[in-house]
Every structure is written in structure tokens, then in C-alpha cells.
Design an enzyme around this catalytic site. Structure first.
Site, mmCIF file in Angstrom:
data_model
loop_
_atom_site.group_PDB
_atom_site.id
_atom_site.type_symbol
_atom_site.label_atom_id
_atom_site.label_comp_id
_atom_site.label_asym_id
_atom_site.label_seq_id
_atom_site.Cartn_x
_atom_site.Cartn_y
_atom_site.Cartn_z
ATOM 1 N N HIS A 38 30.722 -42.691 -11.445
ATOM 2 C CA HIS A 38 30.586 -41.746 -12.552
ATOM 3 C C HIS A 38 31.310 -42.168 -13.831
ATOM 4 O O HIS A 38 31.431 -41.345 -14.749
ATOM 5 C CB HIS A 38 31.098 -40.366 -12.121
ATOM 6 C CG HIS A 38 30.431 -39.830 -10.900
ATOM 7 N ND1 HIS A 38 29.064 -39.629 -10.822
ATOM 8 C CD2 HIS A 38 30.934 -39.465 -9.687
ATOM 9 C CE1 HIS A 38 28.759 -39.152 -9.637
ATOM 10 N NE2 HIS A 38 29.871 -39.047 -8.923
ATOM 11 N N LYS A 96 20.063 -44.715 -6.796
ATOM 12 C CA LYS A 96 20.668 -43.388 -6.928
ATOM 13 C C LYS A 96 19.684 -42.551 -7.724
ATOM 14 O O LYS A 96 19.389 -42.827 -8.884
ATOM 15 C CB LYS A 96 22.026 -43.428 -7.605
ATOM 16 C CG LYS A 96 22.667 -42.047 -7.671
ATOM 17 C CD LYS A 96 24.181 -42.073 -7.643
ATOM 18 C CE LYS A 96 24.735 -40.664 -7.434
ATOM 19 N NZ LYS A 96 26.198 -40.633 -7.310
ATOM 20 N N HIS A 106 35.530 -43.533 -5.370
ATOM 21 C CA HIS A 106 34.241 -42.858 -5.364
ATOM 22 C C HIS A 106 33.818 -42.453 -6.774
ATOM 23 O O HIS A 106 32.658 -42.658 -7.163
ATOM 24 C CB HIS A 106 34.308 -41.624 -4.466
ATOM 25 C CG HIS A 106 33.006 -40.918 -4.300
ATOM 26 N ND1 HIS A 106 32.084 -41.284 -3.345
ATOM 27 C CD2 HIS A 106 32.463 -39.873 -4.977
ATOM 28 C CE1 HIS A 106 31.026 -40.494 -3.436
ATOM 29 N NE2 HIS A 106 31.232 -39.627 -4.420
#
Length: 436
Positions: A327, A366, A312
Site C-alpha cells: 500500500h 491484485k 504487509h
């Protein structure tokens, strides 16, 4: 044994002022390592490189003159003259001259943690038991439960109680970790083009060009980058499909953790967390096992074992029609090179090289994502882990430094997975990221 007064003077020599230059000629508040041997900004106290006239010309409070030495912590002053300023790197520039070390208290109060305090005759780190130089109150102050939580090591049957970690300790440790990031990209290794600003609610592409304009890919040949890159192709992009973790992929996970733990950042993180009984309580291998469980342990989001905290945060997922996680800046760079990532404008920017943006990945949107550009894998993993194990599932305040060496306060958000319990350890990491 070294005379205590001599010992502390040797220690504080690390923080001694530089006399070759001066803060005159309007240098107060400036930082330039190339032009000067000593500095005149607020961070010179932490780095121990203030010019000899810093307190006179720049900050009249940055002195031990007129203050009682070894009289506790003075929150109203920018630097300290107490027993522990050497350990916490906040001694006033004239501390060695103004305070002779005669009143040092040989206690672990405020000193539990990694590293050796060369200015003290006894120690409060996890190795003092091995070397026989623990302070008399080490067991009481550093090994006691302190109202913490109990953690159990899988397969070992042993347990230990965690020691509470203060906000100031997190700030200090995060700043130290950041200063150790020797594998980070240099100032000339990465350039990017922010182009136009945008908002989270926009749908247009406000940035027709790519985000990255140049990256020195030699940076990615450094060991921890290589080991991270080897893992990032191990996952199914869309949630809802069970991941088949092969023996080779498990080995790649192990190799990555070994690479991180072999760095100064990894060692320092381990020593600090171990001093708080938050590193698995079973040596460095126990800490590696803990990291493997909380980061790489598979759990169910949309299907059995279809995700992990690592996937993730350091790779990314597509949940339904939207991007979730994602990220890591190196993965961002490669996905943009491959044409899979479309940068659509920036929402925020702040030091050090943090950018909040809107983008798509495989055309899935996003509306807000944040990246720290140029950081090494080990500093990202270390700061996320520090925050997760000390402030799980919440905001965590840390200190980093900007391009001028000034401390900047930033925040990391971590989330715990609310489903399965991770074999007696803290719950699996659901997500971890910088607030940009």
C-alpha cells in the site's frame, strides 16, 4: 498570570479575519492563496483566514451576531462562539469582536489532548503537570480510565487505563496531522496517467503505459523517505518463509521510527495518544517501543515469523499466487521502474490523490489495491497508527484536505492479527490501508 480576557483575545487573534480583500466579485466558495490574503471557502473558518465580509456575503450563519456567547456547541451552525472554539479551530470570524471572553469556563471538559490552549489560564495536556498549570479537573477528566482498556508496558510492570477517544477527536486530529505534512511531494513533483478504467473482475491490461509519468526523486532524499527506503528491501517477497531479522535491520527499523517521531507529525501524534494513555504510558521512548512492537513485531501467517504489519502494508507480500498488502506509493513507483509492477487500469479515484487500481506484481495479480500518491511516510504511519490504536480492527473515519483546502472525509481500514498477543500491547497490526 495573563488576564483571561486578554489571553483569549490574543489566542483568537490567530483566527482573526483578513481585511485586505473581500468576498465580493463571486469569490464565495473559492480558494486561492496566491491571489488573495483572505479566503471565502468553508475551510477559512478552520484556517482563520476568512475575509471580513465572509459571513455577510457567503454564509450568514457564520457569525456570533445574534447568538449567546459561551453557550455550548451549536451543531446547526458552521462555526462556534463557545469556550473551546479556539482549541478546536472552529470560531466564527467575528468571535473576537462579538465575545469578550468574560464567561470562559476553566475546565478540561472537551479539552483533554495535546497542544497548549493559549486562550485559557489552565491547561489540559500531558505537560501541564510538569509546568503546574493544569485545570482543577485535569486528573478527573483527562487521566481517569473512562471505561477504557488497560495497557501494560513490557519490562516496566506499570499499567495505565486508556481514555476513550470520540469520533470527532479522530476527525480533528487527522485533519491537523494532514496539514502538517511538509515532506509530502508537491503538486509538480509527481504526475501520473490513469489511462483506462477497469473492474476488479477483469483480467486484461487496460493500461498499456506505466502509471507514473514523472516523479521528482529529490523528494525521496528527505529523511523519512530515505529511512523507509532502507527498510523496504529487508523482506522475503513470498509468504511462508521465516524472516531472519538481523541486527542491522533492527537498527534500520529504529532509525525509521526516530525519523518519524522527530517530525511535527510524529510529535503531535504522540502528544494526542499520550493524553489518552494510548502511547505506551512511558514517555516518547515508550511510544517508540509500542510502534516497534505493533508494526515490526514478526508473527506467523504461513510459517513461523514470516510477516509483520509493516511488511504487509509498506512493502507487500505474495500469498500463494496473489498479491497481499502493498500500500505504499514510493515502493509502487520503484517496483514499476524496475519492471516488477504492471499497472492495469484504475477502478476509482478521489481527492486527495487517491487511486484504486488493478495491477500485478511479479506477475501475481491484485484485483483491487489503493494508494495515496505523494504522501510522506510519516503521515501514512501516523494516520494508520491513530486509527489502529483508537479503532482497532475496524473502519475509521478521518478528515483530510483536497487541493483547494476543503475538508474531505475518508476512511481507513485496520485489521488486527488474531494470533499471538503482542507482549501485553494491542495485537500486532495485520494490515492498514485507505479505502479508495
Amino acid at each position: 498570570m495573563m488576564n483571561l480576557k486578554v489571553g483569549i483575545l490574543l489566542a483568537v487573534s490567530l483566527f482573526a479575519v483578513c481585511s485586505a480583500d473581500s468576498c465580493s466579485n463571486n469569490r464565495c466558495g473559492t480558494f486561492d492563496l496566491n491571489a488573495y490574503d483572505c479566503q471565502c471557502n468553508g475551510e477559512c473558518i478552520y484556517h482563520g483566514n476568512c475575509c471580513s465580509d465572509y459571513s455577510t456575503l457567503c454564509d450568514p450563519d457564520a457569525t456570533c451576531s445574534g447568538r449567546t456567547c459561551y453557550n455550548g456547541h451549536d451543531t446547526g451552525k458552521p462555526c462556534q462562539c463557545n469556550d473551546y472554539c479556539v482549541q478546536y479551530k472552529d470560531c466564527c470570524p467575528d468571535f473576537p469582536a462579538a465575545c469578550d471572553g468574560s464567561n470562559v469556563v476553566e475546565s478540561c471538559a472537551g479539552r483533554c489532548g495535546p497542544g497548549t490552549d493559549t486562550g485559557a489560564s489552565c491547561q489540559c495536556n500531558s505537560y501541564c503537570l510538569k509546568y503546574g498549570d493544569c485545570c482543577s479537573d485535569y486528573s478527573e477528566l483527562c487521566e481517569s480510565g473512562g471505561g477504557g482498556t488497560s495497557t501494560t508496558n513490557p519490562g516496566s510492570g506499570t499499567s495505565c487505563s486508556s481514555v476513550s477517544v470520540s469520533d470527532s477527536e479522530i476527525v480533528a486530529v487527522s485533519y491537523n496531522l494532514w496539514s502538517m505534512d511538509v515532506n509530502a511531494a508537491g503538486p509538480n513533483d509527481v504526475t501520473y496517467d490513469l489511462q483506462s478504467s477497469t473492474t476488479t473482475g477483469a483480467t486484461n491490461d487496460a493500461a498499456p503505459g506505466p502509471f507514473f509519468t514523472y516523479v521528482n526523486e529529490a523528494v525521496f532524499q528527505r529523511t523519512t523517505f530515505q529511512k523507509l527506503r532502507a527498510i523496504q528491501d529487508n523482506y522475503i517477497r513470498k509468504q511462508g518463509f521465516t524472516e531472519d531479522v538481523t541486527a542491522q535491520e533492527e537498527q534500520e527499523n529504529s532509525d525509521f521510527l526516530d525519523a518519524v517521531l522527530s517530525t511535527e507529525i510524529g510529535q503531535y501524534l504522540y502528544e494526542f495518544l499520550d493524553s489518552k494513555n494510548l502511547a505506551g504510558c512511558n514517555g516518547i521512548e515508550g511510544f517508540k517501543q509500542l510502534l516497534n512492537v505493533i508494526w515490526f513485531g514478526m508473527y506467523d501467517r504461513s510459517a513461523p515469523d514470516d510477516t509483520s504489519g509493516f511488511e504487509h502494508s509498506f512493502v507487500g507480500e505474495i500469498k500463494g499466487s496473489k498479491v497481499s498488502g502493498f500500500h505504499n506509493w514510493m515502493y509502487f513507483y520503484y517496483e514499476e521502474q524496475y519492471g516488477n509492477f504492471n499497472y492495469q487500469g484504475y477502478i476509482s479515484q478521489q481527492e486527495p490523490n487517491m487511486v484504486g487500481m488493478r495491477h500485478t506484481w511479479y506477475e501475481a495479480p491484485k484485483s483491487m489495491n489503493g494508494f495515496t500518491i505523494g504522501t510522506s511516510p510519516e503521515i501514512e504511519l501516523a494516520l494508520y497508527t491513530l486509527c489502529y490504536l483508537t479503532r482497532p480492527g475496524s473502519l475509521c473515519t478521518i478528515n483530510l484536505s483536497d487541493e483547494f483546502g476543503e475538508a474531505v472525509e475518508r476512511k481507513i481500514q485496520t485489521w488486527t492479527w488474531g494470533g499471538e498477543q503482542a507482549q501485553g500491547y494491542p495485537k500486532y497490526i495485520a494490515s492498514a490501508y485507505f479505502l479508495t
